[in-house]
Design an enzyme around this catalytic site. Structure first.
Site, PDB file in Angstrom:
ATOM      1  N   HIS A  98      -4.663  -4.023  -2.215  1.00 26.17           N
ATOM      2  CA  HIS A  98      -4.966  -3.737  -0.811  1.00 26.17           C
ATOM      3  C   HIS A  98      -5.072  -2.257  -0.534  1.00 26.17           C
ATOM      4  CE1 HIS A  98      -3.358  -7.968   0.468  1.00 26.17           C
ATOM      5  NE2 HIS A  98      -4.550  -8.010  -0.087  1.00 26.17           N
ATOM      6  N   VAL A 120       0.848  -1.216   0.000  1.00 26.00           N
ATOM      7  CA  VAL A 120       0.000   0.000   0.000  1.00 26.00           C
ATOM      8  C   VAL A 120       0.875   1.254   0.000  1.00 26.00           C
ATOM      9  CG1 VAL A 120      -1.886  -1.198   1.175  1.00 26.00           C
ATOM     10  CG2 VAL A 120      -0.139  -0.066   2.546  1.00 26.00           C
TER      11      VAL A 120
HETATM   12  C1  BV8 Z   1     -11.202 -11.129   2.444  1.00 20.32           C
HETATM   13  C2  BV8 Z   1      -3.740  -3.566   4.122  1.00 20.32           C
HETATM   14  C3  BV8 Z   1     -13.395 -11.857   2.071  1.00 20.32           C
HETATM   15  C4  BV8 Z   1      -3.637  -3.350   5.601  1.00 20.32           C
HETATM   16  C5  BV8 Z   1      -3.692  -5.938   4.049  1.00 20.32           C
HETATM   17  C6  BV8 Z   1     -11.342 -14.208   9.361  1.00 20.32           C
HETATM   18  C7  BV8 Z   1     -12.178 -13.114   9.163  1.00 20.32           C
HETATM   19  C8  BV8 Z   1     -12.104 -12.364   8.000  1.00 20.32           C
HETATM   20  C9  BV8 Z   1     -11.207 -12.697   7.016  1.00 20.32           C
HETATM   21  C10 BV8 Z   1     -10.392 -13.771   7.244  1.00 20.32           C
HETATM   22  C11 BV8 Z   1     -10.444 -14.535   8.385  1.00 20.32           C
HETATM   23  N1  BV8 Z   1      -9.507 -15.515   8.292  1.00 20.32           N
HETATM   24  C12 BV8 Z   1      -8.859 -15.400   7.114  1.00 20.32           C
HETATM   25  C13 BV8 Z   1      -9.409 -14.367   6.485  1.00 20.32           C
HETATM   26  C14 BV8 Z   1      -9.025 -13.868   5.245  1.00 20.32           C
HETATM   27  C15 BV8 Z   1      -8.063 -12.705   5.518  1.00 20.32           C
HETATM   28  C16 BV8 Z   1      -6.675 -13.294   5.715  1.00 20.32           C
HETATM   29  O1  BV8 Z   1      -6.073 -13.697   4.758  1.00 20.32           O
HETATM   30  N2  BV8 Z   1      -6.208 -13.350   6.972  1.00 20.32           N
HETATM   31  C17 BV8 Z   1      -4.894 -13.932   7.220  1.00 20.32           C
HETATM   32  C18 BV8 Z   1      -4.192 -13.157   8.313  1.00 20.32           C
HETATM   33  C19 BV8 Z   1      -5.099 -15.391   7.559  1.00 20.32           C
HETATM   34  N3  BV8 Z   1      -8.123 -11.898   4.334  1.00 20.32           N
HETATM   35  C20 BV8 Z   1      -8.956 -10.875   4.300  1.00 20.32           C
HETATM   36  O2  BV8 Z   1      -9.638 -10.480   5.232  1.00 20.32           O
HETATM   37  C21 BV8 Z   1      -9.040 -10.218   2.928  1.00 20.32           C
HETATM   38  N4  BV8 Z   1     -10.414 -10.065   2.586  1.00 20.32           N
HETATM   39  O3  BV8 Z   1     -10.833 -12.263   2.626  1.00 20.32           O
HETATM   40  O4  BV8 Z   1     -12.489 -10.788   2.107  1.00 20.32           O
HETATM   41  C22 BV8 Z   1     -13.956 -11.954   3.455  1.00 20.32           C
HETATM   42  C23 BV8 Z   1     -14.656 -10.883   3.960  1.00 20.32           C
HETATM   43  C24 BV8 Z   1     -15.236 -11.009   5.221  1.00 20.32           C
HETATM   44  C25 BV8 Z   1     -15.068 -12.168   5.963  1.00 20.32           C
HETATM   45  C26 BV8 Z   1     -14.317 -13.241   5.442  1.00 20.32           C
HETATM   46  C27 BV8 Z   1     -13.748 -13.124   4.181  1.00 20.32           C
HETATM   47  C28 BV8 Z   1      -8.415  -8.854   2.969  1.00 20.32           C
HETATM   48  C29 BV8 Z   1      -6.921  -9.010   3.099  1.00 20.32           C
HETATM   49  C30 BV8 Z   1      -6.279  -7.644   2.970  1.00 20.32           C
HETATM   50  C31 BV8 Z   1      -5.713  -7.261   4.304  1.00 20.32           C
HETATM   51  N5  BV8 Z   1      -4.984  -6.003   4.147  1.00 20.32           N
HETATM   52  N6  BV8 Z   1      -3.066  -4.798   3.826  1.00 20.32           N
HETATM   53  C32 BV8 Z   1      -2.364  -2.625   5.908  1.00 20.32           C
HETATM   54  O5  BV8 Z   1      -1.382  -2.759   5.154  1.00 20.32           O
HETATM   55  O6  BV8 Z   1      -2.359  -1.948   6.950  1.00 20.32           O
HETATM   56  S1  BV8 Z   1      -2.748  -7.330   4.140  1.00 20.32           S
HETATM   57  C33 BV8 Z   1      -1.183  -6.876   4.638  1.00 20.32           C
HETATM   58  O7  BV8 Z   1      -0.547  -8.035   5.144  1.00 20.32           O
HETATM   59  C34 BV8 Z   1      -0.293  -6.455   3.512  1.00 20.32           C
HETATM   60  O8  BV8 Z   1      -0.968  -5.730   2.532  1.00 20.32           O
HETATM   61  C35 BV8 Z   1       0.248  -7.744   2.983  1.00 20.32           C
HETATM   62  O9  BV8 Z   1      -0.552  -8.229   1.959  1.00 20.32           O
HETATM   63  C36 BV8 Z   1       0.126  -8.663   4.121  1.00 20.32           C
HETATM   64  C37 BV8 Z   1       1.483  -9.062   4.599  1.00 20.32           C
HETATM   65  O10 BV8 Z   1       1.908 -10.055   3.714  1.00 20.32           O
HETATM   66  P1  BV8 Z   1       3.251  -9.910   2.868  1.00 20.32           P
HETATM   67  O11 BV8 Z   1       3.143  -8.779   1.915  1.00 20.32           O
HETATM   68  O12 BV8 Z   1       3.502 -11.251   2.317  1.00 20.32           O
HETATM   69  O13 BV8 Z   1       4.362  -9.486   3.897  1.00 20.32           O
HETATM   70  P2  BV8 Z   1       5.105 -10.417   4.938  1.00 20.32           P
HETATM   71  O14 BV8 Z   1       5.811  -9.531   5.892  1.00 20.32           O
HETATM   72  O15 BV8 Z   1       4.139 -11.453   5.431  1.00 20.32           O
HETATM   73  O16 BV8 Z   1       6.193 -11.223   4.062  1.00 20.32           O
HETATM   74  C38 BV8 Z   1       7.281 -10.531   3.509  1.00 20.32           C
HETATM   75  C39 BV8 Z   1       8.174 -11.581   2.896  1.00 20.32           C
HETATM   76  O17 BV8 Z   1       9.239 -10.912   2.235  1.00 20.32           O
HETATM   77  C40 BV8 Z   1       8.807 -12.486   3.930  1.00 20.32           C
HETATM   78  O18 BV8 Z   1       8.664 -13.820   3.511  1.00 20.32           O
HETATM   79  C41 BV8 Z   1      10.283 -12.068   3.939  1.00 20.32           C
HETATM   80  O19 BV8 Z   1      11.141 -13.186   4.100  1.00 20.32           O
HETATM   81  C42 BV8 Z   1      10.467 -11.500   2.567  1.00 20.32           C
HETATM   82  N7  BV8 Z   1      11.464 -10.451   2.445  1.00 20.32           N
HETATM   83  C43 BV8 Z   1      11.891  -9.572   3.405  1.00 20.32           C
HETATM   84  N8  BV8 Z   1      12.798  -8.722   2.862  1.00 20.32           N
HETATM   85  C44 BV8 Z   1      12.921  -9.066   1.542  1.00 20.32           C
HETATM   86  C45 BV8 Z   1      12.085 -10.165   1.280  1.00 20.32           C
HETATM   87  N9  BV8 Z   1      12.002 -10.743   0.068  1.00 20.32           N
HETATM   88  C46 BV8 Z   1      12.759 -10.212  -0.918  1.00 20.32           C
HETATM   89  N10 BV8 Z   1      13.587  -9.158  -0.747  1.00 20.32           N
HETATM   90  C47 BV8 Z   1      13.701  -8.564   0.470  1.00 20.32           C
HETATM   91  N11 BV8 Z   1      14.532  -7.507   0.631  1.00 20.32           N
END
Ligand code: BV8
Length: 247
Positions: free
Chosen positions: A116, A100
């Site tokens: 997102h 974002v």
């Molecule tokens: C949805 C904005 C339908 C916010 C984000 C219970 C109730 C409701 C929903 C759910 C539920 N259980 C599950 C869900 C679905 C839920 C979900 O997935 N939950 C997860 C936690 C299990 N999803 C949702 O709610 C989505 N909507 O499903 O709607 C619905 C509706 C109602 C009810 C049910 C379903 C909406 C999801 C969007 C959430 N918003 N962002 C904000 O930013 O403040 S998500 C947010 O977290 C980020 O945007 C990003 O997407 C995510 C983090 O993930 P990554 O980007 O992968 O980052 P991360 O740190 O994890 O990994 C980084 C990687 O990079 C690491 O592996 C690291 O090793 C590597 N790395 C580090 N440095 C480097 C590198 N790689 C390369 N080079 C480097 N230099």
């Protein structure tokens, strides 16, 4: 050891999915770093509609802090490499980002879906006026819409971010499905994402269903690495500039 390269033939489409790791080399903390964002604030507190209803000031402080961080950040070599790849491939390229921070746009990417949302945009919680660009920091005042009377709700402005529990824009999901289903070979390259958040985490499965080849480029083995055909370990700012070979 020669760098792993992804050779792109003239008939091949490329869909790139980026996550927080793609911005790590620009100094933006990832969600899973030791001092990641989850650590400082419980997710349900700040990145959910319930959290905003409960404490809009806390949520605006959290997003204002991140907005300030992004305004001071610059795109890294990985962002620039993806903007270059888009220039070479044109319509055969699509960038889907979970980030974002707006850094892909600032690097020149145009064929981009910010699934997102965008930290530098604000929208109304109560009415459907279009989101607008907003760099303001709301540390202690709560911004009000002013264009609606709140429609019986608060009339508060909110960050233009997709929170947990909120639907993604259906138009984004349709555009991704359409791009993936076009005729011809598809390459799906995920960069810097742990694959923990849905539905973005499911895109690799969609790519495989349509016969696409899949790569994960990540600094360390991620829980989702096994779902990809190939895994390239490295930092995106170092790996991306020499990764793609457009034939
Ligand atoms: C949805 C904005 C339908 C916010 C984000 C219970 C109730 C409701 C929903 C759910 C539920 N259980 C599950 C869900 C679905 C839920 C979900 O997935 N939950 C997860 C936690 C299990 N999803 C949702 O709610 C989505 N909507 O499903 O709607 C619905 C509706 C109602 C009810 C049910 C379903 C909406 C999801 C969007 C959430 N918003 N962002 C904000 O930013 O403040 S998500 C947010 O977290 C980020 O945007 C990003 O997407 C995510 C983090 O993930 P990554 O980007 O992968 O980052 P991360 O740190 O994890 O990994 C980084 C990687 O990079 C690491 O592996 C690291 O090793 C590597 N790395 C580090 N440095 C480097 C590198 N790689 C390369 N080079 C480097 N230099």
């Amino acid at each position: 050891m020669s760098e792993p390269r992804i050779s792109i033939e003239p008939d091949t489409r490329v869909l790139v999915l980026t996550g927080a790791g793609a911005s790590a080399d620009s100094g933006i903390p990832t969600f899973r770093d030791a001092n990641g964002l989850w650590e400082n604030h419980a997710v349900e507190e700040v990145a959910s509609p319930g959290g905003f209803r409960r404490d809009p000031r806390l949520v605006w402080r959290f997003y204002s802090q991140r907005r300030a961080g992004v305004l001071g950040a610059k795109p890294n070599a990985g962002h620039l490499a993806l903007a270059e790849l888009e220039k070479s491939l044109g319509e055969r390229f699509l960038l889907v980002t979970q980030n974002v921070d707006g850094l892909h746009r600032r690097a020149g990417s145009e064929r981009i879906l910010e699934i997102h949302g965008n930290l530098l945009e604000t929208k109304c919680w109560s009415c459907d006026r279009p989101p607008f660009e907003d760099h303001a920091l709301y540390e202690d005042t709560l911004p009000m819409c002013g264009e609606c009377d709140g429609r019986g709700d608060t009339g508060l402005l909110r960050p233009n971010i997709v929170w947990f529990g909120e639907m993604l824009d259906p138009a984004h999901l349709e555009a991704i499905e359409r791009f993936m289903s076009l005729p011809g070979p598809l390459f799906f390259v995920a960069i810097g994402t742990s694959g923990a958040v849905w539905p973005a985490a499911g895109l690799v499965d969609l790519a495989r269903r349509v016969g696409g080849r899949t790569w994960l480029v990540n600094a360390e083995p991620a829980e989702n690495a096994s779902r990809f055909e190939s895994f390239i370990r490295g930092r995106s700012a170092e790996v991306l500039p020499g990764l793609f070979e457009v034939r």
